[in-house]
Scaffold this active site. Structure first.
Site, PDB file in Angstrom:
ATOM      1  N   ARG A 265      41.922  32.465  16.757  1.00 30.67           N
ATOM      2  CA  ARG A 265      41.111  31.581  17.612  1.00 30.67           C
ATOM      3  C   ARG A 265      40.783  32.284  18.924  1.00 30.67           C
ATOM      4  O   ARG A 265      39.704  32.101  19.486  1.00 30.67           O
ATOM      5  CB  ARG A 265      41.837  30.256  17.857  1.00 30.67           C
ATOM      6  CG  ARG A 265      41.070  29.297  18.761  1.00 30.67           C
ATOM      7  CD  ARG A 265      41.455  27.839  18.561  1.00 30.67           C
ATOM      8  NE  ARG A 265      42.887  27.607  18.561  1.00 30.67           N
ATOM      9  CZ  ARG A 265      43.649  27.593  19.665  1.00 30.67           C
ATOM     10  NH1 ARG A 265      43.116  27.782  20.851  1.00 30.67           N
ATOM     11  NH2 ARG A 265      44.940  27.386  19.581  1.00 30.67           N
TER      12      ARG A 265
ATOM     13  N   TYR B 247      15.212  19.973  21.324  1.00 32.32           N
ATOM     14  CA  TYR B 247      16.151  19.873  20.220  1.00 32.32           C
ATOM     15  C   TYR B 247      17.103  18.688  20.452  1.00 32.32           C
ATOM     16  O   TYR B 247      17.775  18.620  21.477  1.00 32.32           O
ATOM     17  CB  TYR B 247      16.938  21.171  20.035  1.00 32.32           C
ATOM     18  CG  TYR B 247      17.853  21.044  18.864  1.00 32.32           C
ATOM     19  CD1 TYR B 247      17.352  20.974  17.566  1.00 32.32           C
ATOM     20  CD2 TYR B 247      19.223  20.898  19.033  1.00 32.32           C
ATOM     21  CE1 TYR B 247      18.178  20.775  16.483  1.00 32.32           C
ATOM     22  CE2 TYR B 247      20.058  20.706  17.951  1.00 32.32           C
ATOM     23  CZ  TYR B 247      19.526  20.652  16.679  1.00 32.32           C
ATOM     24  OH  TYR B 247      20.342  20.446  15.606  1.00 32.32           O
TER      25      TYR B 247
ATOM     26  N   ASP C  46      17.252  28.601  25.019  1.00 34.38           N
ATOM     27  CA  ASP C  46      17.471  28.451  23.583  1.00 34.38           C
ATOM     28  C   ASP C  46      16.293  29.139  22.887  1.00 34.38           C
ATOM     29  O   ASP C  46      15.160  28.658  22.914  1.00 34.38           O
ATOM     30  CB  ASP C  46      17.534  26.963  23.229  1.00 34.38           C
ATOM     31  CG  ASP C  46      17.812  26.720  21.751  1.00 34.38           C
ATOM     32  OD1 ASP C  46      17.564  27.616  20.930  1.00 34.38           O
ATOM     33  OD2 ASP C  46      18.273  25.603  21.418  1.00 34.38           O
TER      34      ASP C  46
ATOM     35  N   LYS D 202      19.788  29.168  11.634  1.00 33.50           N
ATOM     36  CA  LYS D 202      18.364  29.190  11.341  1.00 33.50           C
ATOM     37  C   LYS D 202      17.911  30.597  10.941  1.00 33.50           C
ATOM     38  O   LYS D 202      18.319  31.094   9.925  1.00 33.50           O
ATOM     39  CB  LYS D 202      17.591  28.643  12.543  1.00 33.50           C
ATOM     40  CG  LYS D 202      18.207  27.350  13.136  1.00 33.50           C
ATOM     41  CD  LYS D 202      18.149  26.157  12.184  1.00 33.50           C
ATOM     42  CE  LYS D 202      18.985  24.974  12.647  1.00 33.50           C
ATOM     43  NZ  LYS D 202      18.735  24.490  14.002  1.00 33.50           N
TER      44      LYS D 202
HETATM   45  C1  LIG Z   1      19.450  23.796  14.985  1.00 31.02           C
HETATM   46  C2  LIG Z   1      19.233  24.018  16.411  1.00 31.02           C
HETATM   47  C3  LIG Z   1      20.306  23.975  17.324  1.00 31.02           C
HETATM   48  C4  LIG Z   1      21.712  23.621  16.888  1.00 31.02           C
HETATM   49  O1  LIG Z   1      22.243  24.549  16.010  1.00 31.02           O
HETATM   50  P1  LIG Z   1      23.352  24.207  14.883  1.00 31.02           P
HETATM   51  O2  LIG Z   1      23.660  25.541  14.346  1.00 31.02           O
HETATM   52  O3  LIG Z   1      22.707  23.271  13.903  1.00 31.02           O
HETATM   53  O4  LIG Z   1      24.492  23.565  15.588  1.00 31.02           O
HETATM   54  C5  LIG Z   1      20.046  24.224  18.646  1.00 31.02           C
HETATM   55  N1  LIG Z   1      18.790  24.504  19.076  1.00 31.02           N
HETATM   56  C6  LIG Z   1      17.741  24.555  18.242  1.00 31.02           C
HETATM   57  C7  LIG Z   1      16.392  24.869  18.781  1.00 31.02           C
HETATM   58  C8  LIG Z   1      17.926  24.322  16.884  1.00 31.02           C
HETATM   59  O5  LIG Z   1      16.872  24.354  16.058  1.00 31.02           O
END
Ligand SMILES: *Cc1c(COP(=O)(O)O)cnc(C)c1O
Length: 371
Positions: A45, A97, A168, A193
């Site tokens: 961890r 998001y 992001d 993604k």
């Molecule tokens: C999916 C997504 C997240 C969150 O990611 P997870 O891996 O599902 O926790 C954050 N920001 C954007 C733009 C996303 O598409």
């Protein structure tokens, strides 16, 4: 040798040292504890496995900073959001998001944070909200409307006002833009993604400019237990190997399909920054190397008609999420949070995959015939 281009970086980074008999790929190291030496206390961890650090090395090189991997994109987002001191004023997108917005809203509800929700595509509105703020949260392309904030104006302005900036960049990938090079303090990716790319894992990553901030985030990750497993890190790194090819094909498909959708009588509006008529086209051209592989379009009719299109697709899958080799579609307003911030009820978010473009178009055409 001159610095490698991103297409070569994705192939060569995150590998064991090139010595005789070393494996070409990093092993999947599965362990929770490590054997004690006289004065240490290693546990995975706190001390990531070599599989996790190989993935981190890859992202550190691609983004040009210090990378910390998390068990999900939201795990990474919360490491930033929940580490803010109480009384923080955060400037956040009024539409973006849903997971991130819900997390910010929760902080405000708990009395720990004050939010200034702004339309982040509107530079003047963001600039006006910066005074006295502590944190600016940006998405390179907002979810789901694909608005593009003026990163090269907002980031320096935020710093001038003493505001930290987290970007992001999930929708643009490290190949589309490098926010740290534009001055951002931290960049976030949902590895789930495009980086993972095969819709088979959950993971996130933060990359910072400062080594000190990276160390704080590593500590938070250890405390909150948000470290990814080695299997996920292995799959994610394997995904990164083909990122450049997948990204190129998905973007080419998206550019083509956005035009065809715009010309279809069943489609009322197309949001895609690659179209010259899109309000964010000039900005995206200036800031990004491409226009991404997400298309959002509003169909003619009502919400049930839009749902019928989602039910009718055959090659494309009706599911949430994005960024995989498989094309996915969904009506975003089916999610309460998205509906609440005003996502048009017939808006379909289409994550364009790497299938043959003609097969994707045939599928869309037959599905749109259900309107
Ligand atoms: C999916 C997504 C997240 C969150 O990611 P997870 O891996 O599902 O926790 C954050 N920001 C954007 C733009 C996303 O598409």
């Amino acid at each position: 040798m001159s610095p490698l281009r991103p297409e070569s970086v994705v192939i060569s980074v995150g590998r064991p040292a090139p010595v005789a008999h070393a494996p070409l790929s990093v092993p999947i190291m599965l362990t929770a504890p490590y054997r004690h030496a006289p004065d240490d206390n290693h546990y995975s961890r706190q001390l990531p496995t070599e599989t996790v650090t190989a993935f981190e090395d890859a992202l550190a090189t691609l983004e040009g900073g210090h990378a910390i991997a998390f068990s999900s994109g939201m795990g990474g987002a919360s490491a930033i959001i929940e580490a803010q001191h109480s009384g923080t004023i955060a400037v956040v997108p009024n539409a973006g998001y849903s997971g991130t917005l819900m997390q910010f809203a929760k902080q405000q509800e708990l009395g720990r944070m004050t939010l200034r929700s702004v339309e982040i595509g509107d530079t003047g509105a963001v600039l006006a909200a910066l005074r006295g703020a502590d944190l600016l949260w940006l998405e390179t392309m907002t979810n789901p409307m694909l608005d593009v904030p003026e990163l090269d104006v907002l980031i320096p302005a935020a710093h001038e006002a003493g505001v930290d900036v987290c970007v992001d960049s999930t929708f643009t990938t490290p190949l589309g833009v490098r926010p740290l090079a534009l001055g951002a303090d931290v960049v976030l990716h949902s590895v789930t993604k495009y980086l993972g790319g095969h819709s088979d894992l959950l993971m996130g990553v933060l990359v910072t400019r400062s080594a000190e901030l990276a160390e704080c985030l590593r500590e938070r990750r250890a405390l909150t237990g948000a470290i990814p497993g080695s299997l996920e890190a292995y799959l994610a790194l394997r995904g990164v190997r083909t990122l450049a090819l997948r990204w190129e094909r998905a973007q080419a498909n998206a550019g083509d399909l956005a035009e065809r959708l715009a010309a279809h009588p069943g489609v009322r509006a197309v949001h895609y920054p690659g179209r010259p008529s899109d309000p964010f086209h000039e900005r995206a051209t200036r800031l990004f190397t491409g226009y991404g592989a997400m298309i959002c379009f509003e169909v003619a009719g009502d919400a049930p008609a839009a749902e019928r299109v989602c039910d009718a697709v055959r090659l494309i899958t009706h599911a949430t999420s994005l960024g995989g080799v498989e094309s996915l579609i969904e009506r975003r307003a089916r999610h309460e949070v998205d509906a609440d911030f005003g996502t048009p009820e017939t808006l379909l978010r289409f994550s364009v995959g790497i299938e043959h473009v003609e097969d994707l178009w045939s599928d869309l055409e037959q599905a749109l015939a259900q309107l």
